[in-house]
Design a protein around this motif. Sequence first.
Motif, PDB file in Angstrom:
ATOM      1  N   THR A  34     -11.214 -67.689 -14.108  1.00  0.00           N
ATOM      2  CA  THR A  34     -11.463 -67.120 -15.430  1.00  0.00           C
ATOM      3  C   THR A  34     -12.908 -66.668 -15.629  1.00  0.00           C
ATOM      4  N   ASP A  35     -13.851 -67.394 -15.080  1.00  0.00           N
ATOM      5  CA  ASP A  35     -15.269 -67.091 -15.279  1.00  0.00           C
ATOM      6  C   ASP A  35     -15.963 -66.881 -13.941  1.00  0.00           C
ATOM      7  N   LYS A  36     -17.196 -66.555 -14.048  1.00  0.00           N
ATOM      8  CA  LYS A  36     -18.036 -66.418 -12.863  1.00  0.00           C
ATOM      9  C   LYS A  36     -18.732 -67.759 -12.620  1.00  0.00           C
ATOM     10  N   ILE A  37     -18.669 -68.269 -11.402  1.00  0.00           N
ATOM     11  CA  ILE A  37     -19.331 -69.526 -11.051  1.00  0.00           C
ATOM     12  C   ILE A  37     -20.669 -69.195 -10.410  1.00  0.00           C
ATOM     13  N   GLU A  38     -21.707 -69.850 -10.887  1.00  0.00           N
ATOM     14  CA  GLU A  38     -23.047 -69.582 -10.373  1.00  0.00           C
ATOM     15  C   GLU A  38     -23.296 -70.248  -9.025  1.00  0.00           C
ATOM     16  N   ASP A  39     -22.766 -71.460  -8.846  1.00  0.00           N
ATOM     17  CA  ASP A  39     -23.036 -72.219  -7.624  1.00  0.00           C
ATOM     18  C   ASP A  39     -21.736 -72.433  -6.853  1.00  0.00           C
ATOM     19  N   ASN A  40     -21.471 -71.581  -5.877  1.00  0.00           N
ATOM     20  CA  ASN A  40     -20.246 -71.689  -5.080  1.00  0.00           C
ATOM     21  C   ASN A  40     -20.265 -72.871  -4.119  1.00  0.00           C
ATOM     22  N   SER A  41     -21.409 -73.451  -3.879  1.00  0.00           N
ATOM     23  CA  SER A  41     -21.494 -74.577  -2.959  1.00  0.00           C
ATOM     24  C   SER A  41     -20.841 -75.836  -3.534  1.00  0.00           C
ATOM     25  N   GLN A  42     -20.519 -75.832  -4.801  1.00  0.00           N
ATOM     26  CA  GLN A  42     -19.857 -76.988  -5.419  1.00  0.00           C
ATOM     27  C   GLN A  42     -18.504 -77.251  -4.771  1.00  0.00           C
ATOM     28  N   PHE A  43     -17.800 -76.191  -4.371  1.00  0.00           N
ATOM     29  CA  PHE A  43     -16.506 -76.351  -3.726  1.00  0.00           C
ATOM     30  C   PHE A  43     -16.637 -77.177  -2.443  1.00  0.00           C
ATOM     31  N   LYS A  44     -17.593 -76.818  -1.626  1.00  0.00           N
ATOM     32  CA  LYS A  44     -17.798 -77.503  -0.353  1.00  0.00           C
ATOM     33  C   LYS A  44     -18.221 -78.960  -0.572  1.00  0.00           C
ATOM     34  N   LYS A  45     -19.095 -79.191  -1.529  1.00  0.00           N
ATOM     35  CA  LYS A  45     -19.555 -80.548  -1.806  1.00  0.00           C
ATOM     36  C   LYS A  45     -18.412 -81.436  -2.277  1.00  0.00           C
ATOM     37  N   LEU A  46     -17.559 -80.896  -3.147  1.00  0.00           N
ATOM     38  CA  LEU A  46     -16.417 -81.660  -3.629  1.00  0.00           C
ATOM     39  C   LEU A  46     -15.442 -81.983  -2.501  1.00  0.00           C
ATOM     40  N   ARG A  47     -15.164 -80.988  -1.655  1.00  0.00           N
ATOM     41  CA  ARG A  47     -14.246 -81.225  -0.539  1.00  0.00           C
ATOM     42  C   ARG A  47     -14.778 -82.305   0.386  1.00  0.00           C
ATOM     43  N   LYS A  48     -16.073 -82.294   0.642  1.00  0.00           N
ATOM     44  CA  LYS A  48     -16.671 -83.306   1.516  1.00  0.00           C
ATOM     45  C   LYS A  48     -16.600 -84.701   0.896  1.00  0.00           C
ATOM     46  N   ASP A  49     -16.870 -84.788  -0.402  1.00  0.00           N
ATOM     47  CA  ASP A  49     -16.799 -86.081  -1.081  1.00  0.00           C
ATOM     48  C   ASP A  49     -15.373 -86.627  -1.081  1.00  0.00           C
ATOM     49  N   ILE A  50     -14.401 -85.746  -1.331  1.00  0.00           N
ATOM     50  CA  ILE A  50     -12.999 -86.175  -1.320  1.00  0.00           C
ATOM     51  C   ILE A  50     -12.598 -86.636   0.080  1.00  0.00           C
ATOM     52  N   ALA A  51     -13.003 -85.895   1.095  1.00  0.00           N
ATOM     53  CA  ALA A  51     -12.684 -86.266   2.476  1.00  0.00           C
ATOM     54  C   ALA A  51     -13.343 -87.595   2.840  1.00  0.00           C
ATOM     55  N   ARG A  52     -14.559 -87.804   2.391  1.00  0.00           N
ATOM     56  CA  ARG A  52     -15.278 -89.044   2.673  1.00  0.00           C
ATOM     57  C   ARG A  52     -14.553 -90.238   2.043  1.00  0.00           C
ATOM     58  N   LEU A  53     -14.099 -90.072   0.808  1.00  0.00           N
ATOM     59  CA  LEU A  53     -13.376 -91.145   0.134  1.00  0.00           C
ATOM     60  C   LEU A  53     -12.017 -91.396   0.783  1.00  0.00           C
ATOM     61  N   ASN A  54     -11.307 -90.322   1.137  1.00  0.00           N
ATOM     62  CA  ASN A  54     -10.015 -90.481   1.811  1.00  0.00           C
ATOM     63  C   ASN A  54     -10.175 -91.177   3.159  1.00  0.00           C
ATOM     64  N   GLY A  55     -11.213 -90.836   3.882  1.00  0.00           N
ATOM     65  CA  GLY A  55     -11.473 -91.466   5.171  1.00  0.00           C
ATOM     66  C   GLY A  55     -11.744 -92.948   5.047  1.00  0.00           C
ATOM     67  N   GLU A  56     -12.524 -93.319   4.072  1.00  0.00           N
ATOM     68  CA  GLU A  56     -12.830 -94.738   3.859  1.00  0.00           C
ATOM     69  C   GLU A  56     -11.587 -95.503   3.426  1.00  0.00           C
ATOM     70  N   ALA A  57     -10.782 -94.900   2.559  1.00  0.00           N
ATOM     71  CA  ALA A  57      -9.550 -95.551   2.117  1.00  0.00           C
ATOM     72  C   ALA A  57      -8.610 -95.773   3.299  1.00  0.00           C
ATOM     73  N   ARG A  58      -8.496 -94.768   4.153  1.00  0.00           N
ATOM     74  CA  ARG A  58      -7.626 -94.887   5.333  1.00  0.00           C
ATOM     75  C   ARG A  58      -8.170 -95.915   6.306  1.00  0.00           C
ATOM     76  N   ARG A  59      -9.474 -95.960   6.500  1.00  0.00           N
ATOM     77  CA  ARG A  59     -10.079 -96.953   7.399  1.00  0.00           C
ATOM     78  C   ARG A  59      -9.768 -98.361   6.931  1.00  0.00           C
ATOM     79  N   ARG A  60      -9.883 -98.583   5.624  1.00  0.00           N
ATOM     80  CA  ARG A  60      -9.592 -99.911   5.080  1.00  0.00           C
ATOM     81  C   ARG A  60      -8.112-100.258   5.209  1.00  0.00           C
TER      82      ARG A  60
END
Length: 68
Positions: A34-60
């Motif tokens: 709908t709008d213009k996003i100024e910082d496109n790097s937010q997508f990559k940062k979110l994906r990395k954080d989600i992957a990091r949390l999923n990895g830790e959950a799976r390890r446990r």
Amino acid sequence: MNGQEVKALRDDEITIELGRLREKQYRLRTQAITDKIEDNSQFKKLRKDIARLNGEARRRELETQANA
């Protein structure tokens, strides 16, 4: 969020944080449509954080299965 911060979280905190990040990712995607996003790097940062949390959950999960 880095690896040490993720390892310090409890299991229920990981689940809550995953839900929060997925909601944020959804809002960011809809905002991108709908709008213009100024910082496109937010997508990559979110994906990395989600992957990091999923990895830790799976390890446990695997760790508890190995100990059982």
